[in-house]
Design a protein around this motif. Sequence first.
Motif, PDB file in Angstrom:
ATOM      1  N   ALA A 564      -1.899   5.640   4.430  1.00 19.93           N
ATOM      2  CA  ALA A 564      -0.798   4.792   3.953  1.00 19.93           C
ATOM      3  C   ALA A 564      -1.013   3.332   4.329  1.00 19.93           C
ATOM      4  O   ALA A 564      -0.757   2.424   3.531  1.00 19.93           O
ATOM      5  CB  ALA A 564       0.528   5.298   4.516  1.00 19.93           C
ATOM      6  N   THR A 565      -1.493   3.102   5.551  1.00 19.62           N
ATOM      7  CA  THR A 565      -1.736   1.732   6.006  1.00 19.62           C
ATOM      8  C   THR A 565      -2.835   1.067   5.184  1.00 19.62           C
ATOM      9  O   THR A 565      -2.699  -0.081   4.746  1.00 19.62           O
ATOM     10  CB  THR A 565      -2.119   1.727   7.492  1.00 19.62           C
ATOM     11  OG1 THR A 565      -1.051   2.289   8.261  1.00 19.62           O
ATOM     12  CG2 THR A 565      -2.399   0.311   7.977  1.00 19.62           C
ATOM     13  N   SER A 568      -1.673   0.249   1.690  1.00 15.31           N
ATOM     14  CA  SER A 568      -0.733  -0.873   1.620  1.00 15.31           C
ATOM     15  C   SER A 568      -1.449  -2.216   1.485  1.00 15.31           C
ATOM     16  O   SER A 568      -0.873  -3.183   0.980  1.00 15.31           O
ATOM     17  CB  SER A 568       0.176  -0.885   2.859  1.00 15.31           C
ATOM     18  OG  SER A 568      -0.572  -1.203   4.032  1.00 15.31           O
ATOM     19  N   HIS A 569      -2.721  -2.269   1.920  1.00 17.42           N
ATOM     20  CA  HIS A 569      -3.484  -3.515   1.792  1.00 17.42           C
ATOM     21  C   HIS A 569      -3.720  -3.878   0.326  1.00 17.42           C
ATOM     22  O   HIS A 569      -4.005  -5.037   0.006  1.00 17.42           O
ATOM     23  CB  HIS A 569      -4.836  -3.381   2.509  1.00 17.42           C
ATOM     24  CG  HIS A 569      -4.707  -3.212   3.988  1.00 17.42           C
ATOM     25  ND1 HIS A 569      -5.750  -2.799   4.803  1.00 17.42           N
ATOM     26  CD2 HIS A 569      -3.646  -3.387   4.823  1.00 17.42           C
ATOM     27  CE1 HIS A 569      -5.335  -2.736   6.051  1.00 17.42           C
ATOM     28  NE2 HIS A 569      -4.073  -3.086   6.091  1.00 17.42           N
ATOM     29  N   GLY A 571      -1.332  -3.036  -1.960  1.00 14.97           N
ATOM     30  CA  GLY A 571      -0.012  -2.961  -2.553  1.00 14.97           C
ATOM     31  C   GLY A 571       0.360  -1.580  -3.052  1.00 14.97           C
ATOM     32  O   GLY A 571       1.181  -1.441  -3.975  1.00 14.97           O
ATOM     33  N   ASP A 573       2.026   2.191  -2.475  1.00 15.40           N
ATOM     34  CA  ASP A 573       2.968   2.984  -1.689  1.00 15.40           C
ATOM     35  C   ASP A 573       2.700   4.460  -1.973  1.00 15.40           C
ATOM     36  O   ASP A 573       3.037   4.971  -3.037  1.00 15.40           O
ATOM     37  CB  ASP A 573       4.411   2.627  -2.065  1.00 15.40           C
ATOM     38  CG  ASP A 573       5.436   3.461  -1.303  1.00 15.40           C
ATOM     39  OD1 ASP A 573       5.045   4.225  -0.396  1.00 15.40           O
ATOM     40  OD2 ASP A 573       6.638   3.361  -1.633  1.00 15.40           O
TER      41      ASP A 573
END
Length: 602
Positions: A564-565, A568-569, A571, A573
């Motif tokens: 998830a991290t 997120s880089h 964009g 979800d």
Amino acid sequence: MTTTQSLPHWNMDVVYPGLDSPEFAQGFARAIQEIEALAQLFDASQIEKRDDLNIDEQMIRTFETVIERYNAVLASTTTIYVYISCFVSTNSRDEVAQARASELGNALVTLSQLETRLTAWLGSLDVERLIAHSTVAHAHAYVLRRAKEQSVHMMSPAEEALAAELNASAGRAWSKLHSNMTSQLAVNIELDGRQQQVPMSVVRNQASSAQRETRHRAYEAELAAWKETGVPLAAALNSIKGEVNALARRRRWGSALDASLFANSIDRETLDAMMSAARASFPDFRRYMHAKARALQIPQLAWYDIFAPLGTTDRVWAFSEAEQFIVKQFGTFSERLSNFAARAFREGWIDAEPRPGKHDGAYCTPLRADESRVFTNYKANFDGVTTLAHELGHAYHNFNLGERTELQRSMPMTLAETASIFCETIVNQAALKKANREERIAILEASIQGACQVVVDISSRFLFEQNVFERRKQRELSVDELNEIMLQAQRDTYGDGLDQQTLHPYMWAVKGHYYSTELSYYNYPYMFGLLFGLGLYARYQLDPEAFKKGYDELLSSTGLADAATLASHFGIDLHSEAFWTASLDIVRRDIDTFCELIQPEG
């Protein structure tokens, strides 16, 4: 036309001249000695679960010494293990390789026990304070935080040591039985007008024959062969699933799936969002299967029609042509990727020839530093090209991890498909641009067919494994019961896309992924990988230059943060079903185009 004689074998001599060489003997002995020395360091440093450990200067020095030594031992052991495994996977009848693998297995038990002790010890530490005061700890922050969480799900030190020791003659032994039996299985079949005994990999390759009768004969011969091996393989599967259930319970996981989600660095919300989007796509894949049936001029696809070729079938992709095409198309993304692929071909990283004793399928394995080995059973068609591009994508991922430590290189399966799907998509899109109608049909069909396997078939495998894990809590399951569970999973996913009378009850015997205690639920990470890779490709199309700046760094960081991290880089979800739906929309558009190219119904 490409023949099997012209297909390359990988070059292992750059590591050692051979399994019987003095150099290998010295390297093997050195690896064993390094593991023994690491065990002595662990004993001297009391690396085990402890209470009230303080983060002082002495503790920091101990931690840094242990981690640096542990990383070094993992690196040398990995090279020895992969070197031996490359001989086993290309010839399971190689008794010397099998013996060395077994001998190394004993040492790997010790290494596994040390890993458990290290996790328990790290769980005893204030890892946040350690990260704040040690550069080595800071560089391994994600590993330390995961170890802290995993330590909660550990049995007592004695129980963990016993579990690791018994695994060599329990789960790992059952897995080895499956691997050896299936790679050496000789199948009776009529080929080229005469009855023959051929390896199972040759029989399964007939599934892509242009002749329906050939596919049908191969399907019947395959099922007959699996039936003959059903009892020992069912015993292996029952034993492995029973062991995983027992260990999950003793380690206080809610289920084997919960343990798998942690291992793959995702949560249940991510899995549910992805599987929900997958289920919503089943009607589209059935639409594709109906169109393919029309193209083949049959009422409905049978199981043995899934891989039937469409479109232009006289194009032969010689291995040398595949090499040139891949190197060139990788260059449309970056010179670095293209140069890397050229190096892999030039330095003999690839074993492509199908032959007796060689395992089925394809894979990539890291060998040392930034160097990998690619295993395929090359077919001289575009499917063979995309498989090769896919596995080279894995190798490129390993290449980007080359400067990381072994602990930093450890990544979840969910992220392991990131580069492979991306590279496969580059090759597919390039081929489509220059293709005529018949070639477009062939390329699109191969791509959609692959997506169907990863979304629909893997959904069936997930349902099968979930059902088996639950029922195995009560008792062992018979061959007939395993067959019925598999058939029901296929009915629930393929639906009316396939003839319900010609499914594959023995897919549980075919797929080696089921036969692992370390990698339960080996299926859904492939779906994650496909859809995450497609989602990244969509981001690349929107802004190529901006995407390129962060892509190699993403690959290099897959062992440094959870999925998830990292997502997120860009964009993304992962909890949003909309992301997974958008990735599947790429496949839907291909299905729309495919259906337009195929003569409409009626």
